[in-house]
Design a protein around this motif. Sequence first.
Motif, PDB file in Angstrom:
ATOM      1  N   GLY A 174      13.209  56.423  27.277  1.00 24.28           N
ATOM      2  CA  GLY A 174      13.717  57.767  27.483  1.00 24.28           C
ATOM      3  C   GLY A 174      13.144  58.485  28.686  1.00 24.28           C
ATOM      4  N   PHE A 175      12.290  57.824  29.450  1.00 22.59           N
ATOM      5  CA  PHE A 175      11.672  58.463  30.618  1.00 22.59           C
ATOM      6  C   PHE A 175      12.717  58.636  31.716  1.00 22.59           C
ATOM      7  CE2 PHE A 175       9.202  58.621  34.524  1.00 22.59           C
ATOM      8  CZ  PHE A 175       8.145  59.451  34.183  1.00 22.59           C
ATOM      9  N   ASP A 176      12.773  59.830  32.305  1.00 23.33           N
ATOM     10  CA  ASP A 176      13.727  60.109  33.373  1.00 23.33           C
ATOM     11  C   ASP A 176      13.283  59.372  34.630  1.00 23.33           C
ATOM     12  OD1 ASP A 176      15.394  61.165  35.375  1.00 23.33           O
ATOM     13  OD2 ASP A 176      15.493  63.125  34.390  1.00 23.33           O
ATOM     14  N   ARG A 177      14.087  58.408  35.084  1.00 22.75           N
ATOM     15  CA  ARG A 177      13.706  57.587  36.227  1.00 22.75           C
ATOM     16  C   ARG A 177      13.584  58.389  37.517  1.00 22.75           C
ATOM     17  NH1 ARG A 177      18.149  53.019  35.700  1.00 22.75           N
ATOM     18  NH2 ARG A 177      19.287  54.857  34.986  1.00 22.75           N
ATOM     19  N   SER A 178      14.134  59.606  37.538  1.00 24.86           N
ATOM     20  CA  SER A 178      13.976  60.454  38.718  1.00 24.86           C
ATOM     21  C   SER A 178      12.510  60.859  38.913  1.00 24.86           C
ATOM     22  CB  SER A 178      14.832  61.719  38.580  1.00 24.86           C
ATOM     23  OG  SER A 178      16.198  61.394  38.460  1.00 24.86           O
ATOM     24  N   LEU A 179      11.705  60.740  37.877  1.00 25.43           N
ATOM     25  CA  LEU A 179      10.282  61.090  37.945  1.00 25.43           C
ATOM     26  C   LEU A 179       9.396  59.851  38.054  1.00 25.43           C
ATOM     27  CD1 LEU A 179      10.216  63.856  35.169  1.00 25.43           C
ATOM     28  CD2 LEU A 179      10.376  64.172  37.641  1.00 25.43           C
ATOM     29  N   VAL A 180       9.972  58.746  38.537  1.00 24.94           N
ATOM     30  CA  VAL A 180       9.221  57.496  38.596  1.00 24.94           C
ATOM     31  C   VAL A 180       8.040  57.602  39.549  1.00 24.94           C
ATOM     32  CG1 VAL A 180      10.600  56.482  40.464  1.00 24.94           C
ATOM     33  CG2 VAL A 180       9.476  54.987  38.789  1.00 24.94           C
ATOM     34  N   GLY A 181       8.128  58.471  40.563  1.00 28.42           N
ATOM     35  CA  GLY A 181       7.019  58.636  41.493  1.00 28.42           C
ATOM     36  C   GLY A 181       5.749  59.080  40.793  1.00 28.42           C
ATOM     37  N   PHE A 182       5.898  60.015  39.867  1.00 25.91           N
ATOM     38  CA  PHE A 182       4.744  60.479  39.097  1.00 25.91           C
ATOM     39  C   PHE A 182       4.156  59.346  38.269  1.00 25.91           C
ATOM     40  CE2 PHE A 182       3.225  62.059  34.958  1.00 25.91           C
ATOM     41  CZ  PHE A 182       2.118  62.777  35.386  1.00 25.91           C
ATOM     42  N   ALA A 183       5.022  58.538  37.673  1.00 22.81           N
ATOM     43  CA  ALA A 183       4.545  57.421  36.854  1.00 22.81           C
ATOM     44  C   ALA A 183       3.774  56.417  37.700  1.00 22.81           C
ATOM     45  CB  ALA A 183       5.730  56.748  36.159  1.00 22.81           C
ATOM     46  N   VAL A 184       4.230  56.168  38.920  1.00 19.93           N
ATOM     47  CA  VAL A 184       3.544  55.226  39.812  1.00 19.93           C
ATOM     48  C   VAL A 184       2.169  55.751  40.198  1.00 19.93           C
ATOM     49  CG1 VAL A 184       3.608  54.150  42.088  1.00 19.93           C
ATOM     50  CG2 VAL A 184       5.672  54.265  40.724  1.00 19.93           C
ATOM     51  N   VAL A 185       2.114  57.022  40.577  1.00 25.26           N
ATOM     52  CA  VAL A 185       0.838  57.613  40.992  1.00 25.26           C
ATOM     53  C   VAL A 185      -0.172  57.561  39.841  1.00 25.26           C
ATOM     54  CG1 VAL A 185      -0.295  59.746  41.729  1.00 25.26           C
ATOM     55  CG2 VAL A 185       1.897  59.093  42.721  1.00 25.26           C
ATOM     56  N   THR A 186       0.264  57.909  38.635  1.00 23.39           N
ATOM     57  CA  THR A 186      -0.629  57.866  37.467  1.00 23.39           C
ATOM     58  C   THR A 186      -1.105  56.446  37.191  1.00 23.39           C
ATOM     59  OG1 THR A 186       0.570  59.744  36.508  1.00 23.39           O
ATOM     60  CG2 THR A 186      -0.833  58.469  35.033  1.00 23.39           C
ATOM     61  N   HIS A 187      -0.183  55.479  37.295  1.00 23.62           N
ATOM     62  CA  HIS A 187      -0.495  54.093  36.986  1.00 23.62           C
ATOM     63  C   HIS A 187      -1.408  53.462  38.032  1.00 23.62           C
ATOM     64  CE1 HIS A 187       0.144  50.027  35.431  1.00 23.62           C
ATOM     65  NE2 HIS A 187       0.441  49.644  36.675  1.00 23.62           N
ATOM     66  N   VAL A 188      -1.151  53.749  39.293  1.00 18.47           N
ATOM     67  CA  VAL A 188      -1.874  53.077  40.376  1.00 18.47           C
ATOM     68  C   VAL A 188      -3.158  53.809  40.763  1.00 18.47           C
ATOM     69  CG1 VAL A 188      -1.743  52.397  42.810  1.00 18.47           C
ATOM     70  CG2 VAL A 188       0.212  52.006  41.300  1.00 18.47           C
ATOM     71  N   LEU A 189      -3.107  55.140  40.827  1.00 16.78           N
ATOM     72  CA  LEU A 189      -4.227  55.907  41.369  1.00 16.78           C
ATOM     73  C   LEU A 189      -5.031  56.667  40.322  1.00 16.78           C
ATOM     74  CD1 LEU A 189      -2.497  57.372  44.567  1.00 16.78           C
ATOM     75  CD2 LEU A 189      -4.005  55.377  44.410  1.00 16.78           C
ATOM     76  N   GLY A 190      -4.445  56.953  39.174  1.00 20.53           N
ATOM     77  CA  GLY A 190      -5.179  57.666  38.150  1.00 20.53           C
ATOM     78  C   GLY A 190      -4.818  59.140  38.055  1.00 20.53           C
ATOM     79  N   SER A 191      -5.430  59.807  37.104  1.00 18.16           N
ATOM     80  CA  SER A 191      -5.036  61.172  36.762  1.00 18.16           C
ATOM     81  C   SER A 191      -5.366  62.191  37.845  1.00 18.16           C
ATOM     82  CB  SER A 191      -5.700  61.581  35.439  1.00 18.16           C
ATOM     83  OG  SER A 191      -7.109  61.472  35.536  1.00 18.16           O
ATOM     84  N   ALA A 192      -6.475  62.005  38.581  1.00 18.33           N
ATOM     85  CA  ALA A 192      -6.840  62.984  39.609  1.00 18.33           C
ATOM     86  C   ALA A 192      -5.770  63.055  40.693  1.00 18.33           C
ATOM     87  CB  ALA A 192      -8.191  62.626  40.218  1.00 18.33           C
ATOM     88  N   TRP A 193      -5.312  61.909  41.145  1.00 20.92           N
ATOM     89  CA  TRP A 193      -4.242  61.888  42.141  1.00 20.92           C
ATOM     90  C   TRP A 193      -2.931  62.398  41.549  1.00 20.92           C
ATOM     91  CZ3 TRP A 193      -4.819  61.030  47.235  1.00 20.92           C
ATOM     92  CH2 TRP A 193      -5.999  60.419  47.671  1.00 20.92           C
TER      93      TRP A 193
END
Length: 390
Positions: free
Chosen positions: A197-216
């Motif tokens: 159900g995740f809106d794919r338009s927000l995939v950038g946020f998911a990538v940043v969280t996954h790759v760089l962590g919460s601070a980024w």
Amino acid sequence: LRDGYSLPEWMFFKYPSRAVAYLYLFVFLQYQLMAGTVQIFAGAHLLSAATGIPAIYLMPAVLAVTLLYALVSGMVASVATDFVQMLLMLVFGGAIVAAALIKVGPLLVLSGVNNAGSINPLNPEILLTLGLINSIALFSAGINDQQLWQRCFAIKERDLGRSFFWGGLTFGAIPIMLSLLGFMAAHPSVGLVLPAGFDRSLVGFAVVTHVLGSAWAVLFIYALMAGFCSTLDSAVLATSSLWALIRQRPWRRDYQSSNYTVGTGRLVMLMAGLAALVLAYVVEVLPGFGLKYLFWFYNGICASTLVPTFLALLWDKLTARGILIGSGTSLAIGFPLLFYGSMTENDILIACTYVGIVFFCGLICYATRSRLGGDIEAKARLQNSGATSG
């Protein structure tokens, strides 16, 4: 015309018809209302993805934060905050993309998830849907956006061309830069799995969280929210100026500039924001509508006046009758088709509707062309009968 005017006013004075003016006003107002809706909807869903709080509870907060400064200084606040927000998007966005590329290396897939795409913009699957729709949508939005008209008359004439050139070039760098996050998400080695159900338009946020962590991710939220708030405050401000036009009605024979006070303007901005909030809640419960289809839907409505506007600038045989029949028919038929296509996520239907709106509107405008020249007939009507009803 006065020193500052909107496209609905210009169309009325070129083709003295109140019906034409009201048609353009309808398109202009719906664009600002839906633009505000998109920013509230997108901002709330971004914050929801970050916090886990349902988006319906965050929508009023997005609106409230924007109105806090928009109601204080109006256009001055809008321009000043737009500049700061642009810097935030450029600086934070650039730093985030650079950090992500350094972290994962050149793990970019330009051909989509599982190679279900293409890097060729002429590929029919891209050209005839995403490319075609977005091309018409962006052209239509550019001429029907009161936010841009306001800024035209707020800039010194000698600076107008370079302001829009450098502004467009700078703004264009942001989506190109951030799109690298989407290409990164498509690479299997990155290991990104989106929740159901995740809106794919927000995939950038998911990538940043996954790759760089919460601070980024927090910095990324600041950057995106800056963009959302920038457009939202401009939308409510533009709605206020359009309402001033409706109230003054310069097409009346007994036209006199009305006393449109700052307090009235602020009240209209508040009401416009609340109307956008209500629509955001409506969109939330509609099936199919996500950020992509919401964007396509309201820009498709703007396409109904794309052809008449260009013809008004370049062709002297366009008539008020052609504008009303062409754009009116496009709205009457295109609106339900776009709505249905968005709810069913039918890209082909939406693309065909976009093309149909532009083609048939142009065909009707040509079929109803003036034999003498639109400008000659318009001036004669204006001199003989004042403001007509169209």
